[in-house]
Design an enzyme around this catalytic site. Structure first.
Site, PDB file in Angstrom:
ATOM      1  N   CYS A  12     -75.616 -44.875  32.012  1.00 56.84           N
ATOM      2  CA  CYS A  12     -75.104 -44.331  30.750  1.00 56.84           C
ATOM      3  C   CYS A  12     -73.702 -43.764  30.954  1.00 56.84           C
ATOM      4  CB  CYS A  12     -76.001 -43.200  30.234  1.00 56.84           C
ATOM      5  SG  CYS A  12     -77.738 -43.604  30.072  1.00 56.84           S
ATOM      6  N   ASP A  46     -31.248 -38.830  29.794  1.00 54.15           N
ATOM      7  CA  ASP A  46     -31.250 -39.303  28.417  1.00 54.15           C
ATOM      8  C   ASP A  46     -30.590 -38.265  27.514  1.00 54.15           C
ATOM      9  OD1 ASP A  46     -32.716 -41.300  26.379  1.00 54.15           O
ATOM     10  OD2 ASP A  46     -32.913 -39.248  25.625  1.00 54.15           O
TER      11      ASP A  46
END
Length: 480
Positions: free
Chosen positions: A34, A435
């Site tokens: 499970c 950046d």
């Protein structure tokens, strides 16, 4: 690696779906396995834990019919890791074993088959063939339960070599027959003729509408469209063109796929999951980043912000080079012209086109490309390198190697190499400190980027996206 027994058991008791995919619970008394969030409550003495569904199947357990553990999100550990096991698992998910076998996978990774097998068994409890078998079983279940494809055709579409192998695997994994799985399909569940509709699970929280907005803002004419929260795009699948439609569903991504060959389903789904970063652990990333009081308000505003990947590394690389020093709208216009001139028609009598292949662009005279001459030479060198196999921009690429090879190309600088490392090989720990937008956001927040912010590791890609989002909202990056 599998956590210790006590940690796994506590996670099982909590029923927290965030642990689904991290490990699997096998119950010795029932013979089933499970996911951790399964409502079943087995006794501690009756359970054992496995690092993968394939490992549980290899140990003789079958999938729970209640929680469907094979359909849980993938382990986020493999997003983090750029080692042999992580690279191998990403390529297996892309269907490399079905197309090239274990020798082809080992060759792509640059290791011997023996070392590859030993590493995977040590790390995930199963070798490459068992992992591929588990994936075929999951693909077969999806096709049987959601389409009207004939059962015999499902066997080969899922990658099985014979109908007998297909029947045996379905019985071993799901404790039923292919006919039994087909019987679970509700009337009308198959959806549109020619389309396969899936629910792609993810871990909460997730900013899915914002992520689709981000991708839609970068859509290239001919290849992609974005309208009313639905992103549609054409892509090259291993056996032919494919079309995917993505939108927000009920706790999952609604993904409709139209394929030239149903054998490409697993590969296309794996690429979509990478594009949307669906196997990430957002709580872990948010916890680390929110410890910085300057980032905490950003995390609270957008919990579960993802770091989008790509379905085509070469396409993303070309878009990134084209987008250098031009606006997003300008880059989209140029890319649309490149696609119109050099892309292939995806489907006859339809407007969809496929992004040009590396071999095609490598043969184009840079002077005819709608970009400055120097950028055209960069695009040609990039295409030639990928076409020659010198540069891999796929899920199995080595993260350090890809950066070095990109920097060796004319016109590719550190920013471009790092951005492509973040997008094409899904590196979660790239801070784009040079950046301009990141720097502006950092200045507003009084963040010093000079030391690389090691306290944000290993989630610096997510920090980069938060800083972009701070200035640009849901369309949080102006970079193609």
């Amino acid at each position: 690696m599998l956590p210790d027994f006590e940690t796994c058991f506590r996670a099982m008791q909590s029923k927290d779906p965030r642990f689904d995919g991290w490990f699997f619970i096998a119950v010795r008394t029932t013979g089933i396995y499970c996911r951790p969030s399964c409502p079943a409550t087995p006794r501690q003495r009756n359970v054992e834990f496995h690092p993968s569904a394939a490992a549980a199947q290899r140990a003789g357990f079958r999938a729970c019919k209640r929680c469907r553990p094979d359909a849980s999100p993938g382990s986020p550990e493999w997003n983090l890791r750029g080692d042999l096991a992580g690279r191998a698992l990403r390529l297996i998910a892309d269907g490399v074993i079905d197309r090239e076998g274990v020798p082809g996978l080992a060759s792509r990774l640059g290791y011997s088959e023996r070392q590859l097998n030993r590493t995977l068994i040590a790390e995930v409890g199963a070798g490459p063939l068992a992992l591929a078998r588990s994936q075929r079983a999951q693909t077969a279940r999806v096709l049987l339960e959601t389409t009207s494809v004939p059962i015999t055709d499902v066997a080969f579409a899922a990658g099985f070599a014979s109908v007998r192998q297909f029947n045996d695997t379905v019985r071993d994994v799901f404790a039923t027959t292919p006919t039994g799985l087909r019987a679970r399909r509700r009337p009308g569940e198959a959806g549109e003729p020619g389309w396969i509709t899936l629910r792609l699970p993810y871990r909460e929280p997730m900013q899915l509408p914002g992520l689709l907005d981000f991708l839609g803002a970068h859509a290239v004419a001919g290849v992609e469209t974005y309208a009313d929260g639905v992103l549609t795009r054409a892509l090259r699948a291993p056996s032919g063109p494919a079309l995917v439609r993505l939108s927000a569903g009920d706790g999952a991504v609604r993904c409709s796929v139209r394929l030239t060959d149903n054998r490409d389903l697993a590969a296309v789904v794996a690429r979509v999951r990478r594009l949307l970063d669906l196997d990430a652990d957002p709580v872990a990333a948010d916890d680390v980043l929110a410890r910085d009081p300057r980032l905490a308000p950003l995390v609270r505003k957008r919990p579960g912000l993802r770091s989008p990947g790509t379905v085509d590394g070469f396409e993303t690389a070309v878009a990134t080079v084209v987008g250098q020093q031009v606006s997003l709208a300008g880059a989209r216009t140029v890319l649309g012209r490149i696609v119109a001139a050099h892309g292939d028609v995806a489907f006859p009598d339809e407007p969809w086109r496929l992004f040009p292949t590396p071999a095609t662009l490598a043969e184009v005279d840079p002077a005819v490309l709608p970009v400055p001459r120097s950028r055209g030479r960069c695009l040609q060198a990039l295409a030639a390198s990928v076409a020659a196999g010198e540069l891999d921009l796929d899920a199995g690429a080595d993260r350090d190697d890809i950066r070095a090879r990109l920097l060796a190309l004319p016109g590719v600088g550190p920013w471009t190499a790092d951005y492509l490392r973040m997008r094409t090989v899904a590196d979660p720990d790239v801070l784009l400190a040079t950046d301009l937008v990141v720097r502006r956001a950092a200045d507003e927040l009084d963040i010093d980027l000079t030391d690389g912010l090691p306290s944000w590791a290993p989630w610096r890609s997510y920090a980069t996206h938060h800083l972009w989002a701070h200035l640009y909202g849901d369309l949080w990056s102006v970079t193609p």
